[in-house]
Design an enzyme around this catalytic site. Structure first.
Site, PDB file in Angstrom:
ATOM      1  N   ASN A 236       9.199 -26.639   5.175  1.00 19.36           N
ATOM      2  CA  ASN A 236       7.731 -26.620   5.169  1.00 19.36           C
ATOM      3  C   ASN A 236       7.186 -26.705   3.745  1.00 19.36           C
ATOM      4  O   ASN A 236       6.187 -27.380   3.489  1.00 19.36           O
ATOM      5  CB  ASN A 236       7.223 -25.348   5.848  1.00 19.36           C
ATOM      6  CG  ASN A 236       7.436 -25.369   7.350  1.00 19.36           C
ATOM      7  OD1 ASN A 236       7.505 -26.426   7.959  1.00 19.36           O
ATOM      8  ND2 ASN A 236       7.540 -24.198   7.946  1.00 19.36           N
ATOM      9  N   HIS A 286      12.464 -20.653   9.716  1.00 14.56           N
ATOM     10  CA  HIS A 286      11.845 -19.679  10.622  1.00 14.56           C
ATOM     11  C   HIS A 286      12.610 -18.357  10.604  1.00 14.56           C
ATOM     12  O   HIS A 286      12.708 -17.676  11.626  1.00 14.56           O
ATOM     13  CB  HIS A 286      11.738 -20.231  12.044  1.00 14.56           C
ATOM     14  CG  HIS A 286      10.763 -21.350  12.166  1.00 14.56           C
ATOM     15  ND1 HIS A 286      10.640 -22.121  13.301  1.00 14.56           N
ATOM     16  CD2 HIS A 286       9.866 -21.868  11.274  1.00 14.56           C
ATOM     17  CE1 HIS A 286       9.711 -23.041  13.117  1.00 14.56           C
ATOM     18  NE2 HIS A 286       9.233 -22.907  11.890  1.00 14.56           N
ATOM     19  N   TYR A 295      14.841 -29.079  10.693  1.00 17.89           N
ATOM     20  CA  TYR A 295      14.082 -28.762   9.484  1.00 17.89           C
ATOM     21  C   TYR A 295      14.880 -29.118   8.227  1.00 17.89           C
ATOM     22  O   TYR A 295      14.309 -29.552   7.222  1.00 17.89           O
ATOM     23  CB  TYR A 295      13.698 -27.279   9.458  1.00 17.89           C
ATOM     24  CG  TYR A 295      12.453 -26.966  10.249  1.00 17.89           C
ATOM     25  CD1 TYR A 295      11.200 -27.037   9.663  1.00 17.89           C
ATOM     26  CD2 TYR A 295      12.529 -26.597  11.584  1.00 17.89           C
ATOM     27  CE1 TYR A 295      10.050 -26.751  10.380  1.00 17.89           C
ATOM     28  CE2 TYR A 295      11.393 -26.303  12.322  1.00 17.89           C
ATOM     29  CZ  TYR A 295      10.146 -26.382  11.720  1.00 17.89           C
ATOM     30  OH  TYR A 295       9.017 -26.106  12.443  1.00 17.89           O
TER      31      TYR A 295
END
Length: 828
Positions: A236, A286, A295
């Protein structure tokens, strides 16, 4: 928005579209080849005036354009000609369907939020907004690319601008309050929007760009990367940096580009908790989810793009921590890549994204289609690595591509054209020799995963503990992944079974009978345990020990929302994996089963099952309880040996399923796959059940039977709630999982630990010891075997006594993250 003098200068001094293409065609510029650190390929180090700055930002826009569109391929050569034509067809369909109205740009993508009853609805609305930008991005690429039939189409250009204005005025603007999924507002939408701004830069008036950038600034302020926490970590964080960097490039804002570069720094170092890369090669996102394949793929691709974009510019990424990312190609990603696929055990909830209900082209996602972008990202990342690293990676990629017979990357309908071009460049490069799949064992203690790779096959084990979740669900995805962390044992062959989990496995498999798992048949609700990896078993003993070729692995299993308890062990050997289970107890009032295997036989089934030399029926449905079973063989797959005989249930099952059942956004089309399941039924509420079997991937029926007949090959030293261990004399192998201290065979341990010994033909042995619980402040291990000398030992060994036996004393192991401690000795 206040537009700086520098921004205004760049916005009002436009390059022609041909000028951009010319700027993107230079080798150093387009490929991101390094020049002097900190120096721009167009200017001297440092920006000395506005014109010079404008040139540098124009160069970066041109470079990003090339990274998006790809290079080095002919639009009239296959597979590019067909893919470009398909792009044009898709763009034409979406262009025709576009109907700007209050609350939507496309009728099927309503992004207005009419105070929905559930968070899931709100997430869907924000996702539709992001998807609308993605469609406009597709239209922009069709406009900019040659061979689409829409190249430089002025009508399409005007429609794209109309769509951009509509989305800006309706939903994505500086006065909007976000709703639903944060990702759509901070990553999904702005990434697509900024890509469009680069591609359509010549056609966009300065005022429009200013408005769009104001929206980006509103939703992605500098504070989004102020702290390395929450949703600003790992993949992210890289995505957010991409947004900030492109916002700076499009708006000629040097501070934004510098912020993006600097905000990458926390991504590089190894972590010991939470999101990121670990020293053992684990990758977590996460907080609790192994995510190398999803990811992790995003992070790898994003870093490759940003490294290439900024290379040679004033803002080049020069942080020494970049080397950790380069090292991770073979430490973190390569172990989970096999013949072009990336293993599902490290792809989190992405495994449920098979076929979208709204996917007009019906492109199914699977482990191969998730693997191919990683291959392309490795090639791109190589442009910023050393020549030695890049050459080796290209050899690895070429090998993976050539061996992917199930889903050849060059036929991948989901792979971007730029990624396709990078991979085609590797395939066509005659100086690159394909590298074979490596053999060996990798244990990822920080994410409760292991891979075992042998000539002809590979396997992976997924577990869960107090740090790693049973499974991840969220956004209505992966609703039935409950037991994937309960010891799921995946395996693939080099020339067989590569579509085992690719071919609609997840929507059609019985989720209570995943291969390798022990599970209660208690009915669980969709998404049981909570979203985003929230559910963690309260257990410590999960891990093992390895010498890099073989391994002993164990999992203390507590069932998800169940009273189930079990001790599970795997001993990973040269041509087999020995699987033991003990202490299996449960009081759910339901049956408990250990699934030996559950093979996906495709839409037709038919693979022959032979049990103790007798062929079994191939009809569906069919089931039989096999008593005193010594061995079984499934044609085209492999063999199973049951030491001492076992009662096993066999089931041929024709199963219907839909992607929407496991993912609320999935297609409702009913799929059917045939399965052959072998499982041990422990009965209702077992009190101390066990199992033992040997998995032999790729073995013939004759070799399976020979292994079963060779009763001296394997000795099960213990299979109890206290210890589990085996010995394979012909391999010089002994492995014991001490759930509690005690004596097993010739080994005595003072406390819980894992021990694996390999005796070699040269008179030496390697003793591998670990503390999977991460709680031992001291440990004593005695091996009742004559040892003449300790030739090397880990620093954790505080004393070693040799002679008629070996006694090793270990100091504090609690801070070593369960990592294997090795001791090499010369035998007496």
């Amino acid at each position: 928005m206040n537009v700086s003098v520098l921004e205004t200068a760049v916005m009002t001094t436009r390059w022609s579209r041909r000028g951009f293409l010319a700027a993107g065609s230079g080798t150093a510029l387009a490929l991101g080849v390094h020049t002097t650190a900190g120096a721009s390929p167009l200017t001297s180090p440092g920006i000395t005036d506005t014109a010079e700055a404008a040139d540098e930002f124009a160069a970066l826009r041109a470079k990003w354009r090339t990274l998006i569109l790809g290079e080095g391929f002919s639009p009239t050569a296959e597979p590019f000609r067909t893919r470009l034509a398909d792009l044009g067809t898709t763009a034409s369909q979406w262009r025709s369907a576009m109907a700007p109205a209050a609350g939507s740009l496309w009728p099927d993508l309503v992004y207005a939020d009419p105070e929905p009853d559930t968070d899931q609805e709100s997430y869907g609305y924000s996702g539709n907004m992001s998807t609308s930008y993605s469609r406009l991005n597709t239209l922009a690429q069709a406009y900019c690319r040659q061979g689409t039939g829409l190249t430089d189409d002025t009508g399409l250009r005007d429609d794209i601008l109309t769509g951009l204005d509509h989305l800006h005025s309706e939903v994505y603007h500086a006065n909007q309050t976000r709703y639903g999924n944060w990702y759509s507002w901070q990553i999904g939408a702005p990434q697509a929007l900024l890509d469009i701004c680069v591609l359509m830069y010549d056609a966009l008036p300065a005022a429009r760009i200013a408005d769009y950038l104001a929206a980006v600034d509103h939703f992605v302020p500098d504070s989004a990367v102020a702290a390395y926490s929450g949703t600003s970590t790992g993949a992210n964080r890289v995505d957010l940096c991409r947004v900030l960097a492109l916002r700076g490039v499009v708006g000629a804002n040097a501070a934004k580009v510098a912020l993006a570069r600097d905000a990458l720094t926390p991504v590089f170092p190894y972590v010991t908790t939470g999101d990121g890369l670990y020293t053992d090669g684990s990758f977590i996102q996460h907080t609790t989810v192994p995510y190398t394949g999803s990811y992790g793929s995003v992070m790898l691709g994003g870093l490759g793009m940003l490294f290439a974009l900024l290379a040679g510019s004033t803002w080049e990424v020069t942080d020494a921590g970049r080397q950790i990312v380069f090292d991770a190609v073979e430490k973190a990603w390569a172990p989970f890549l096999y013949n072009g696929l990336v293993m599902d055990g490290v792809s989190g909830r992405a495994v449920s994204r098979g076929l979208s209900a709204s996917d007009a082209k019906h492109i199914q996602q699977d482990d191969h289609l998730r693997g191919h972008p990683i291959l392309a990202s490795i090639v791109l990342l190589g442009q910023g690595a050393s020549s030695t690293e890049s050459a080796r990676w290209r050899g690895l990629v070429k090998g993976w591509m050539q061996r992917d017979y199930y889903s050849p990357p060059m036929d991948d309908p989901a792979l971007s054209l730029s990624s396709l071009a990078r991979l085609k460049g590797v395939l066509d490069d005659t100086t690159v020799s394909p590298i074979a799949e490596p053999t060996g064992h990798r244990l990822f203690t920080s994410m409760a995963r292991a891979t075992h790779r042998r000539p002809g096959w590979a396997a992976s084990i997924s577990m869960a503990d107090r740090r790693i979740t049973y499974y991840e669900t969220g956004n209505g995805e992966n609703l039935h992944g409950w037991h994937t962390g309960s010891g799921m044992l995946y395996w693939w062959g080099d020339t067989f079974c590569n579509g085992q989990y690719s071919d609609a496995f997840w929507p059609t498999v019985d989720p209570g009978r995943l291969p390798g798992t022990t599970a209660s048949r208690k009915v669980l609700a969709d998404a049981a345990g909570g979203d985003w990896g929230a559910s963690l078993p309260d257990v410590n003993w999960v891990g093992g020990a390895t010498d890099g070729q073989r391994a002993a692995i164990g999992q203390y299993l507590k069932g998800l929302q169940s009273t189930l308890l079990a001790k599970k062990s795997w001993f990973c050997l040269d041509d087999a994996i020995v699987c033991l289970g003990a202490g299996i107890r449960c009081s759910d009032g339901t049956a408990v089963e250990s699934t030996v295997d559950n093979r996906n036989l495709g839409p037709t089934g038919g693979a022959a099952l032979t049990v103790d030399g007798t062929a079994k029926p191939t009809a569906y449905p069919w089931s039989q309880t096999l008593t005193a079973t010594r061995w079984a063989h499934l044609a085209g797959h492999g063999g199973y040996v049951f030491p001492g005989g076992a009662t096993v249930k066999a089931l041929r099952d024709s199963r219907d399923g839909t992607w929407s059942a496991v993912n609320r956004g999935g297609a409702t089309t009913v799929l059917n796959r045939k399965y052959l399941t072998l499982y041990v039924d422990h009965g209702t509420d077992p009190e101390d059940a066990t199992y033992a079997y040997v998995l032999m991937p790729g073995a013939s029926a004759a070799r399976t039977q020979a292994r079963a007949d060779d009763t001296d090959w394997l000795a099960v030293l213990a299979n109890t709630d206290d210890q589990q261990g085996v010995s394979v004399p012909s391999l010089g192998f002994t492995g014991v999982n001490f759930w509690f201290g005690g004596t097993v065979g010739a080994l005595t341990a003072s406390d819980p630990c894992c021990v694996m010994i390999s005796e070699r033909s040269d008179g030496t042995a390697v003793i591998c010891v670990s503390d999977p619980m991460r709680m031992r402040t001291g440990l004593t291990l005695t091996w009742d075997r004559a040892v003449a000398q300790v030739t090397s030992k880990a620093s954790s060994v505080t004393s070693a006594t040799t002679g008629s036996s070996l006694t090793l004393t270990f100091g504090d192991l609690s801070s070593l993250a369960g990592v294997t401690q090795k001791v090499t000795v010369r035998l007496g």
